[in-house]
Design a protein around this motif. Structure first.
Motif, PDB file in Angstrom:
ATOM      1  N   SER A  68      59.371  18.887  56.671  1.00  0.00           N
ATOM      2  CA  SER A  68      59.124  20.322  56.730  1.00  0.00           C
ATOM      3  C   SER A  68      59.616  20.919  58.044  1.00  0.00           C
ATOM      4  O   SER A  68      59.891  20.208  59.012  1.00  0.00           O
ATOM      5  CB  SER A  68      57.634  20.613  56.531  1.00  0.00           C
ATOM      6  OG  SER A  68      56.875  20.148  57.630  1.00  0.00           O
ATOM      7  N   ARG A  69      59.737  22.224  58.046  1.00  0.00           N
ATOM      8  CA  ARG A  69      60.340  22.943  59.168  1.00  0.00           C
ATOM      9  C   ARG A  69      59.735  22.604  60.541  1.00  0.00           C
ATOM     10  O   ARG A  69      60.487  22.283  61.468  1.00  0.00           O
ATOM     11  CB  ARG A  69      60.230  24.457  58.883  1.00  0.00           C
ATOM     12  CG  ARG A  69      60.697  25.357  60.004  1.00  0.00           C
ATOM     13  CD  ARG A  69      60.857  26.793  59.505  1.00  0.00           C
ATOM     14  NE  ARG A  69      59.743  27.250  58.704  1.00  0.00           N
ATOM     15  CZ  ARG A  69      58.631  27.801  59.199  1.00  0.00           C
ATOM     16  NH1 ARG A  69      58.477  27.943  60.497  1.00  0.00           N
ATOM     17  NH2 ARG A  69      57.675  28.208  58.399  1.00  0.00           N
ATOM     18  N   THR A  72      60.948  19.332  61.860  1.00  0.00           N
ATOM     19  CA  THR A  72      62.393  19.149  61.901  1.00  0.00           C
ATOM     20  C   THR A  72      63.019  19.885  63.083  1.00  0.00           C
ATOM     21  O   THR A  72      64.022  19.443  63.629  1.00  0.00           O
ATOM     22  CB  THR A  72      63.037  19.640  60.596  1.00  0.00           C
ATOM     23  OG1 THR A  72      62.411  18.974  59.492  1.00  0.00           O
ATOM     24  CG2 THR A  72      64.520  19.340  60.554  1.00  0.00           C
ATOM     25  N   GLU A  73      62.439  20.997  63.499  1.00  0.00           N
ATOM     26  CA  GLU A  73      63.041  21.813  64.553  1.00  0.00           C
ATOM     27  C   GLU A  73      62.953  21.137  65.917  1.00  0.00           C
ATOM     28  O   GLU A  73      62.072  20.301  66.176  1.00  0.00           O
ATOM     29  CB  GLU A  73      62.325  23.168  64.605  1.00  0.00           C
ATOM     30  CG  GLU A  73      60.849  23.055  64.948  1.00  0.00           C
ATOM     31  CD  GLU A  73      60.053  24.323  64.672  1.00  0.00           C
ATOM     32  OE1 GLU A  73      60.577  25.216  63.972  1.00  0.00           O
ATOM     33  OE2 GLU A  73      58.910  24.418  65.144  1.00  0.00           O
ATOM     34  N   MET A  79      62.670  27.054  64.603  1.00  0.00           N
ATOM     35  CA  MET A  79      63.305  27.740  63.475  1.00  0.00           C
ATOM     36  C   MET A  79      62.538  29.037  63.192  1.00  0.00           C
ATOM     37  O   MET A  79      61.361  29.162  63.556  1.00  0.00           O
ATOM     38  CB  MET A  79      63.291  26.839  62.235  1.00  0.00           C
ATOM     39  CG  MET A  79      64.190  25.623  62.345  1.00  0.00           C
ATOM     40  SD  MET A  79      64.182  24.617  60.821  1.00  0.00           S
ATOM     41  CE  MET A  79      65.354  23.328  61.263  1.00  0.00           C
ATOM     42  N   TRP A  83      61.357  31.395  57.565  1.00  0.00           N
ATOM     43  CA  TRP A  83      62.107  30.430  56.766  1.00  0.00           C
ATOM     44  C   TRP A  83      61.162  29.642  55.868  1.00  0.00           C
ATOM     45  O   TRP A  83      59.964  29.513  56.170  1.00  0.00           O
ATOM     46  CB  TRP A  83      62.880  29.481  57.677  1.00  0.00           C
ATOM     47  CG  TRP A  83      64.208  30.027  58.112  1.00  0.00           C
ATOM     48  CD1 TRP A  83      64.624  31.335  58.042  1.00  0.00           C
ATOM     49  CD2 TRP A  83      65.284  29.290  58.697  1.00  0.00           C
ATOM     50  NE1 TRP A  83      65.892  31.451  58.546  1.00  0.00           N
ATOM     51  CE2 TRP A  83      66.326  30.215  58.947  1.00  0.00           C
ATOM     52  CE3 TRP A  83      65.473  27.955  59.031  1.00  0.00           C
ATOM     53  CZ2 TRP A  83      67.538  29.833  59.525  1.00  0.00           C
ATOM     54  CZ3 TRP A  83      66.679  27.569  59.596  1.00  0.00           C
ATOM     55  CH2 TRP A  83      67.707  28.507  59.837  1.00  0.00           C
ATOM     56  N   ASP A  85      59.344  26.375  53.923  1.00  0.00           N
ATOM     57  CA  ASP A  85      58.840  25.096  54.439  1.00  0.00           C
ATOM     58  C   ASP A  85      59.942  24.047  54.499  1.00  0.00           C
ATOM     59  O   ASP A  85      59.991  23.234  55.429  1.00  0.00           O
ATOM     60  CB  ASP A  85      57.704  24.576  53.545  1.00  0.00           C
ATOM     61  CG  ASP A  85      56.447  25.410  53.658  1.00  0.00           C
ATOM     62  OD1 ASP A  85      56.230  26.018  54.716  1.00  0.00           O
ATOM     63  OD2 ASP A  85      55.687  25.459  52.671  1.00  0.00           O
ATOM     64  N   TYR A  86      60.821  24.049  53.490  1.00  0.00           N
ATOM     65  CA  TYR A  86      61.901  23.074  53.408  1.00  0.00           C
ATOM     66  C   TYR A  86      63.241  23.813  53.326  1.00  0.00           C
ATOM     67  O   TYR A  86      63.733  24.102  52.236  1.00  0.00           O
ATOM     68  CB  TYR A  86      61.724  22.171  52.180  1.00  0.00           C
ATOM     69  CG  TYR A  86      60.463  21.335  52.214  1.00  0.00           C
ATOM     70  CD1 TYR A  86      60.422  20.145  52.927  1.00  0.00           C
ATOM     71  CD2 TYR A  86      59.315  21.723  51.522  1.00  0.00           C
ATOM     72  CE1 TYR A  86      59.278  19.362  52.952  1.00  0.00           C
ATOM     73  CE2 TYR A  86      58.159  20.954  51.546  1.00  0.00           C
ATOM     74  CZ  TYR A  86      58.149  19.770  52.266  1.00  0.00           C
ATOM     75  OH  TYR A  86      57.010  19.001  52.295  1.00  0.00           O
ATOM     76  N   PRO A  87      63.853  24.122  54.470  1.00  0.00           N
ATOM     77  CA  PRO A  87      65.081  24.921  54.461  1.00  0.00           C
ATOM     78  C   PRO A  87      66.250  24.240  53.753  1.00  0.00           C
ATOM     79  O   PRO A  87      66.345  23.010  53.688  1.00  0.00           O
ATOM     80  CB  PRO A  87      65.390  25.100  55.957  1.00  0.00           C
ATOM     81  CG  PRO A  87      64.066  24.947  56.634  1.00  0.00           C
ATOM     82  CD  PRO A  87      63.336  23.923  55.826  1.00  0.00           C
ATOM     83  N   TYR A  95      71.124  27.085  61.945  1.00  0.00           N
ATOM     84  CA  TYR A  95      70.204  26.809  63.049  1.00  0.00           C
ATOM     85  C   TYR A  95      70.903  26.031  64.156  1.00  0.00           C
ATOM     86  O   TYR A  95      70.779  26.357  65.350  1.00  0.00           O
ATOM     87  CB  TYR A  95      69.013  26.028  62.498  1.00  0.00           C
ATOM     88  CG  TYR A  95      68.086  25.423  63.526  1.00  0.00           C
ATOM     89  CD1 TYR A  95      67.200  26.217  64.249  1.00  0.00           C
ATOM     90  CD2 TYR A  95      68.088  24.047  63.759  1.00  0.00           C
ATOM     91  CE1 TYR A  95      66.337  25.656  65.184  1.00  0.00           C
ATOM     92  CE2 TYR A  95      67.228  23.478  64.684  1.00  0.00           C
ATOM     93  CZ  TYR A  95      66.363  24.291  65.395  1.00  0.00           C
ATOM     94  OH  TYR A  95      65.511  23.736  66.318  1.00  0.00           O
TER      95      TYR A  95
END
Length: 447
Positions: A68-69, A72-73, A79, A83, A85-87, A95
């Motif tokens: 999830s975001r 991951t960022e 992020m 956006w 949850d799952y871009p 990004y």
């Protein structure tokens, strides 16, 4: 007398190989500690695996994150809050492009240039030979250190299946568009996240779908109790519960959400919940339940128009997609520099630091139970601080290296895993970050 090249001496500059996510964060963190950086990227833009225009990108049209975001960022560049949850992969690329622009990283990248060799020189320095991907002459430059961020999901690991097949066989790295599946009979080989995603996509497009797996896996949903699964898992990890209790909770949650997939013919897992990389897919049970995906065992051989399976049954697909993973490749480095074994597996401390070459490091060679970008960030912070300590206080740096080398492997690498290449670089992200934090604190003390 030998004719030897006269390398351009870049003195204290660091060479970074690759301008994907890991390479970009390496440039940023090295620059923040004052290093001059030359990054060489064989493509003409940033993004690495997330830029699906690149010929080595494993991304296909519908690819979304499976972490999830928030997990991951990069920790210093969030992020956008609006956006999903799952871009989508296009958002991840945007990004990374914004990240590069915000920190002014592009001016340190030589695009269309690839590293063809890196050889140790005197005093831990490196002679790096580069050339244009468009051809032409090469040049050699000398650097104080080299940080490798060329990724490990670009060289397809293709299974050796005996026999001949009259239909089409392709690795998932070549799969880009679901139109390829429309109206066809498709056999997807591989039970990882990519294999499951393509099987689900085929269930929506193809006339018939078989999904071949070598073993059973634990299939987790993308959402648990209304939140992304990795966020729920992180809360449980922070409680510090014993592994046995966490496994019990995991089994209960999977049974309540995904359910028992063996009733559809999926093989039962032959390992514990935390002994393989998590497969996160909420749609697989849906299409299994609707009969749109037929689970089948491992492929034994090809036989003309048919594919024979391990249990002796035969299926006749038009298209076989092998989602069988990738092998790590560092063609510009001699294998012994990374202590690479006969199977191609490098032996690196924290999956990052070369054991015999203190000025050689790798960023992003990880398979975590969360997003890899935050871990790559802290890896590159540790690498930058380590290289700085070597220049400011080499005696203390040697002491840190000696102490760090005694750290038990089990403290940062998940040891109890399925013995397969897929799990070479498996880590629990919290344990791994604790180990990186321990190294950073040692270097802070050493100042």
């Amino acid at each position: 007398m030998h004719d030897t090249p006269d390398p351009g001496d870049r003195r204290d500059a660091v060479c970074v190989v690759g301008a994907g996510a890991s390479g970009l964060t390496a440039i940023k963190n090295l620059r923040e500690l004052g290093f001059a950086v030359d990054c060489y990227e064989r493509e003409t833009s940033v993004g690495g695996a997330w830029n699906w225009r690149h010929d080595r990108s494993p991304v296909y049209a519908s690819t979304h994150l499976i972490s999830s975001r928030p997990f991951t960022e990069f920790p210093d560049f969030p992020m956008p809050d609006d956006w999903p949850d799952y871009p989508h992969h296009s958002q991840v690329l945007a990004y990374l492009e914004r990240y590069a622009k915000h920190f002014g990283l592009g001016e340190h990248v030589w695009f269309g240039m690839e590293v063809v060799s890196a050889v140790p020189a005197d005093d831990g320095r490196w002679d790096v030979t580069i050339r244009s991907t468009g051809g032409g002459s090469s040049r050699t430059q000398r650097y104080a250190a080299i940080v490798v961020a060329n990724g490990h999901n670009w060289s397809p690991l293709t299974p050796e299946i005996p026999g001949d097949f009259q239909g089409q066989v392709m690795h998932s790295s070549a799969y880009k568009d679901p139109a390829k599946l429309r109206g066809r009979k498709v056999l997807v080989v591989g039970g990882g996240n990519t294999g499951c995603d393509i099987a689900v996509e085929a269930a929506q497009q193809a006339a018939k779908v078989w999904h071949s797996t070598r073993r059973g896996y634990w299939y987790a949903p993308k959402y648990v109790f209304g939140r992304p699964a990795d966020q729920t898992n992180a809360r449980v990890l922070k409680w510090g519960l014993p592994r046995r209790l966490r496994e019990w909770i995991y089994r209960r949650v999977v049974r309540l959400t995904t359910g028992d997939l063996t009733r559809f013919g999926v093989p039962a897992p032959d390992h514990g919940p935390f002994e393989s990389h998590p497969v996160v897919n909420s749609q697989l049970p849906y299409y299994l339940g609707h009969g749109r995906i037929s689970p089948v065992p491992d492929v034994a051989r090809f036989d003309g128009a048919a594919v024979e399976l391990a249990d002796g049954t035969r299926v006749e697909p038009d298209l076989v997609i092998t989602a069988t993973g990738y092998r790590p490749r560092f063609d510009f480095l001699a294998p012994e520099l990374l202590d690479t074994d006969e199977n191609g597996r490098p032996d690196l401390h924290l999956h990052a630091f070369a054991r015999k070459h203190p000025t050689l490091a790798v960023v992003g060679l990880l398979q975590p139970d969360s997003g890899v970008l935050p871990l790559a960030h802290w890896q590159s912070v540790a690498i930058a601080r380590w290289l700085r300590l070597r220049t400011t206080d080499p005696v203390r740096a040697a002491a840190v290296q000696q102490k760090e080398s005694t750290r038990p492997l089990a403290s940062w690498s998940r040891r109890q895993v399925v013995p397969s290449q897929r799990h070479w670089f498996e880590v629990d992200h919290i344990d791994y970050l604790r180990s990186l934090d321990g190294l950073l604190k040692q270097m802070e003390t050493a100042r």
